[in-house]
Write an enzyme that holds these catalytic residues in place. Structure first.
Site, short mmCIF file in Angstrom:
data_model
loop_
_atom_site.label_atom_id
_atom_site.label_comp_id
_atom_site.label_asym_id
_atom_site.label_seq_id
_atom_site.Cartn_x
_atom_site.Cartn_y
_atom_site.Cartn_z
N VAL A 241 -32.88 -24.08 -1.15
CA VAL A 241 -31.79 -23.14 -0.86
C VAL A 241 -31.07 -23.57 0.41
O VAL A 241 -31.71 -23.80 1.44
CB VAL A 241 -32.32 -21.71 -0.73
N HIS A 528 -50.79 -19.94 11.17
CA HIS A 528 -50.52 -18.52 10.96
C HIS A 528 -49.21 -18.09 11.61
O HIS A 528 -49.20 -17.16 12.43
CB HIS A 528 -51.65 -17.67 11.56
N HIS A 572 -56.39 -13.42 9.60
CA HIS A 572 -55.62 -14.47 8.94
C HIS A 572 -54.45 -13.85 8.18
O HIS A 572 -54.54 -12.74 7.67
CB HIS A 572 -56.52 -15.26 8.00
#
Length: 607
Positions: A241, A528, A572
């Site tokens: 995109v 993360h 997490h």
């Protein structure tokens, strides 16, 4: 001209397929999902949980190359093509960190550690909205889950879901894990087996569930493929995109569709009758907004991008749990998995063969053992004058956390293993493992920007690791405590010999100050990231989305991924990503109730 759908979802990673799967429950809804990477159905390294680091290089990372076209290319070639790498980090003494992200259908849910640690309810209550409270997020994470109990594991039945698309199970543990559970408890961390599913405590030890079942990893792609595939979902892989098609009228700015490119650079359009949904992840969602002219005005003007909307928070507020591996030598054989993983010169080939034939062996599981949360604020208050002098809000520590939120997480490997840069593998008769520590509630903030308008150019991510001194102090106390658990704990003190590799002396460090240089040298990403399109109230000038995940100032446009997190939760990000997507799908379903509206004929055209 281009195809027309009800919803165009930009990103087939962890969140995009969840939303597509849920919205497709309306048989009259017509959904397109665009994924920059390739299909992942036949890629063994994605389905073998133990092969995780194999996915951090080459075509499964951020590379402008489909998987099948790159299989014969060397790892070096693929690595040099396109990857996300930080600039030198002053807080890490100038070190650069690679930031791999899954670039295939299923995204980072197919290249992560399979770990299911949901944090604690207060993490989400701190976001400030009832729609995103701890109660709601834990409900949504359960909705995603199909939990498979094991006879040996004492699970909390109320903490799990049993009919979602995401297969989850407790992981088999190795003998060394029992030793660590004993050491955790001897150092004041009570054993609560399923605490990481229930979110019941900020100080204790237990088992982390895994997104695996019957020897294979389960990913977000399972929401839209396999037995759940629906004819009203169109999946286009190798589709990057570029920007959002925006229309401005008297009612303001509205998203009408997107422009995207295939790997040859051919440009296409796809239109959305109802909404455009951005699910590119923390690094790539803000870049789609920026290339569309939505973001900080000065940054857009510097790249000659016409400013459609001055939204200063786009790309800001980047957070990433700091993670560090500390290695130790184990004195006894049979406690770790080194004999099978590191002492066999053909370990990967043999493990891969076993997995393909039986869905078993060391590649069928992720090599982590016992887990723990800990609160160390009181310890720092007692022992560290610099920490005591830090300001804090009522009921909060200097990290902004309450007593119900952990400061740190600990776990260990079951053999010598970890990020690819660690190459000191034990030889025959030697056994080693890593003890890992990562930081919760970090205060350092970075940003994601773009350096050009080329959609194939990787995002420029600067986490500014350890730029806030509070993070360094708490992280250093964390590794200090982890070392005490390892070297002094009741279960491990007689089986851990010393630091690894030979000559390493970190096991002798005693004070917070002793540990600070170690942290600055070895700390890195935990994979993360979050926060770059933050959720916030109308009076927050840096908020990008409202409580319904609508991009402020643009109709028909939402962000649905971990970029919306105002603050990272403990633990997490995998399960919270599923929770975010599940709640987002519910919000969209309420905004657009199922109807019998006719579907337009689909057609495509090159621009």
């Amino acid at each position: 001209m281009g195809d027309t759908f009800d919803y165009v979802i930009c990103g087939g990673g962890t969140c995009g397929p969840v939303v597509a799967g849920r919205l497709s429950e309306d048989p009259n809804a017509k959904i397109l999902i665009l994924e920059a990477g390739s299909d992942s159905a036949e890629v063994d390294n994605i389905h073998m949980a133990g092969a995780w680091t194999k996915n951090h290089y080459g075509p499964t990372d951020w590379v402008r190359m489909p998987i099948d076209a790159a299989l014969d290319q060397s790892e070096t070639f693929a690595y040099s093509a396109k990857n996300i790498v930080t600039p030198p980090q002053p807080g890490l003494k100038g070190k650069e960190c690679r930031l791999p992200r899954g670039r295939f259908l299923g995204g980072s849910s197919g290249s992560n550690g399979t770990i299911c640690i949901r944090g604690v309810p207060q993490d989400y209550d701190d976001w400030g909205f009832l729609e995103w409270s701890g109660k709601e997020m834990f409900r949504a994470m359960k909705k995603a889950e199909n939990f498979h109990p094991q006879d040996w594991f004492q699970h909390d039945e109320s903490a799990h879901g049993y009919d979602g698309p995401l297969n989850i199970e407790p992981a088999e543990v190795y003998p060394i894990a029992d030793k660590f559970f004993e050491s955790y408890q001897s150092k004041g961390l009570p054993y609560k087996p399923d605490m990481f599913s229930s979110g019941e405590t900020a100080n204790g030890c237990g088992h982390a569930m895994r997104t695996t079942w019957q020897g294979s990893r389960t990913t977000a792609a399972d929401y839209i493929v396999k037995d759940r595939q629906r004819p009203n979902v169109t999946i286009r892989c190798d589709a990057t995109v570029d920007k959002i098609i925006l229309d401005r009228d008297s009612g303001g700015l509205e998203a009408k569709g997107v422009e995207y490119l295939d790997n040859d650079g051919t440009r296409y359009r796809a239109y959305a009758r109802k909404e455009v949904l951005l699910a590119g992840g923390t690094y790539n969602t803000p870049t789609m907004l920026l290339r569309s002219g939505i973001g900080p005005k000065a940054e857009l003007e510097a790249l000659n991008i016409p400013v459609q909307l001055d939204l200063p928070g786009v790309g800001k507020n980047l957070q990433d749990h700091q993670l560090i591996f500390m290695y130790y030598e184990v004195s006894e054989p049979g406690l770790t998995d080194d004999a099978r993983v590191n002492h066999d010169p053909d370990a990967y080939e043999n493990g891969s063969k076993e997995w393909k034939e039986k869905k078993s062996g060391w590649l069928a599981t992720f090599p982590f053992g016992a887990f723990a949360f800990a609160r160390l604020n009181d310890r720092l208050d007692r022992e560290n004058p610099e920490w005591r002098a830090l300001p804090r809000k009522p009921g909060r520590d200097p990290m902004g956390l309450t007593e119900s939120q952990p400061n740190l997480e600990f776990f260990h490997t079951v053999c010598y293993g970890g990020p690819p840069e660690y190459t000191d593998f034990p030889k025959e008769g030697q056994f080693a493992l890593a003890v890992c520590c990562f930081l919760c509630g970090q205060q350092s903030r970075g940003e994601v920007t773009i350096k050009s308008t080329d959609p194939f150019e990787p995002p420029h991510a600067d986490p500014r690791y350890l730029s806030d001194k509070r993070d360094l102090l708490m992280m250093s106390e964390g590794v200090r405590f982890a070392n005490e658990i390892t070297m002094e704990g009741a279960g491990t003190k007689n089986v851990i010999k010393r630091a690894w590799p030979a000559g390493a002396m970190h096991h002798q460090n005693k004070t917070n100050e002793d540990w600070q240089p170690f942290v600055q040298k070895y700390a890195s990403t935990s994979y993360h990231p979050g926060g770059t399109c933050k959720l916030g109230k109308s009076d927050d000038p840096m908020a990008v989305v409202d409580q319904h995940l609508r991009v402020r100032g643009v109709k028909g446009l939402r962000v649905i991924d971990c970029a919306i997190m105002p603050t990272l939760m403990s633990g997490h990000t995998q399960m919270p990503a599923y929770g975010i997507a599940e709640i987002a799908a519910e919000i969209i379903q309420r905004a657009h109730p199922a109807s019998s509206s006719s579907r337009s004929n689909e057609f495509s055209a090159r621009l």
